[in-house]
Design a protein around this motif. Sequence first.
Motif, PDB file in Angstrom:
ATOM      1  N   GLY A  55       0.786  -1.231   0.000  1.00 21.90           N
ATOM      2  CA  GLY A  55       0.000   0.000   0.000  1.00 21.90           C
ATOM      3  C   GLY A  55       0.814   1.274   0.000  1.00 21.90           C
ATOM      4  O   GLY A  55       0.242   2.381   0.062  1.00 21.90           O
ATOM      5  N   ILE A  56       2.135   1.182  -0.093  1.00 21.86           N
ATOM      6  CA  ILE A  56       2.983   2.367  -0.075  1.00 21.86           C
ATOM      7  C   ILE A  56       3.065   2.961  -1.486  1.00 21.86           C
ATOM      8  O   ILE A  56       3.350   2.249  -2.445  1.00 21.86           O
ATOM      9  CB  ILE A  56       4.397   2.016   0.435  1.00 21.86           C
ATOM     10  N   PRO A 105       1.179  11.620   0.205  1.00 18.84           N
ATOM     11  CA  PRO A 105      -0.273  11.834   0.218  1.00 18.84           C
ATOM     12  C   PRO A 105      -0.884  11.204   1.468  1.00 18.84           C
ATOM     13  O   PRO A 105      -0.801  10.000   1.678  1.00 18.84           O
ATOM     14  CB  PRO A 105      -0.739  11.096  -1.046  1.00 18.84           C
ATOM     15  N   GLY A 106      -1.447  12.025   2.333  1.00 21.38           N
ATOM     16  CA  GLY A 106      -2.052  11.495   3.541  1.00 21.38           C
ATOM     17  C   GLY A 106      -1.024  11.216   4.626  1.00 21.38           C
ATOM     18  O   GLY A 106       0.115  11.690   4.583  1.00 21.38           O
ATOM     19  N   ALA A 107      -1.443  10.408   5.587  1.00 24.95           N
ATOM     20  CA  ALA A 107      -0.589  10.108   6.741  1.00 24.95           C
ATOM     21  C   ALA A 107       0.580   9.219   6.324  1.00 24.95           C
ATOM     22  O   ALA A 107       0.444   8.342   5.470  1.00 24.95           O
ATOM     23  CB  ALA A 107      -1.414   9.422   7.820  1.00 24.95           C
ATOM     24  N   THR A 113       8.374   7.146   8.496  1.00 24.35           N
ATOM     25  CA  THR A 113       8.441   8.530   8.978  1.00 24.35           C
ATOM     26  C   THR A 113       9.837   9.129   8.798  1.00 24.35           C
ATOM     27  O   THR A 113       9.979  10.289   8.406  1.00 24.35           O
ATOM     28  CB  THR A 113       8.037   8.600  10.460  1.00 24.35           C
ATOM     29  N   SER A 114      10.872   8.368   9.092  1.00 24.94           N
ATOM     30  CA  SER A 114      12.225   8.911   8.952  1.00 24.94           C
ATOM     31  C   SER A 114      12.583   9.122   7.482  1.00 24.94           C
ATOM     32  O   SER A 114      13.256  10.098   7.138  1.00 24.94           O
ATOM     33  CB  SER A 114      13.244   7.988   9.626  1.00 24.94           C
ATOM     34  N   PHE A 115      12.124   8.236   6.618  1.00 28.08           N
ATOM     35  CA  PHE A 115      12.363   8.415   5.187  1.00 28.08           C
ATOM     36  C   PHE A 115      11.623   9.653   4.684  1.00 28.08           C
ATOM     37  O   PHE A 115      12.200  10.500   3.978  1.00 28.08           O
ATOM     38  CB  PHE A 115      11.888   7.173   4.429  1.00 28.08           C
TER      39      PHE A 115
END
Length: 233
Positions: A55-56, A105-107, A113-115
């Motif tokens: 889903g990424i 896009p989105g959360a 998060t670090s990337f």
Amino acid sequence: MEQDKTAIRNAATVIVLRDRASDPAILMGQRGAKAAFMPNKFVFPGGAVDKADAGIPLAAPLPQVCADRLTEQAAEDLGHALAVAAVRELWEETGLILGKPGHWPGAVPDDWTSFAATGHLPAADALQFVFRALTPPGRPRRFDARFFLVDAVEISGDLDDFTHASDELSHLQWIPLKDARRFDLPFITEVVLAEVAGRVDDPTPPESVPYFHNNDEASLFLRLRGYPMPEAG
């Protein structure tokens, strides 16, 4: 539910090739002495596909020829997850960024998060699918690993900055391709190195991909979207 350690897991491995026109070198690190899989061996960055990888979003997809090869003897929708896993594992284990500047896009998922904080989205257009290998039966872990080659010029940032790397691999270093066999390598890594050496002068994705297939009956060298590999001699 506890994961079945005998199950075959899909995995992505990344071979970063630096200075291919002058003095080709590859990025490798050493697995820990207590690792369940290939302890103490020098390996390329890589690891198993996570469920969330499918889903990424990717800023750019895999080259079509590579996406086509990945569908042979595999689920048709697996290519995207494998590409995402390759980018994720490269970042986690080395701190190197394979991506394009952009906003998520989105959360942002926790694992990214670090990337995302670097201002990049993962991108797969520079990845070239060059090898596939299935771990033989009887090993403590079994992986159906796809090896992706990427030219180091496609990496964003300082190629010698490993400060964001996890501690999964130690002694991260650029090893001259001609010297790599002096290190303690898994057998399959030696085989892949020979394939990489043959591709140094060719920047295009391969039309067919070697597949080292192991099952309870035999170990076979096949070619995806091609023909059986010729016997040596």
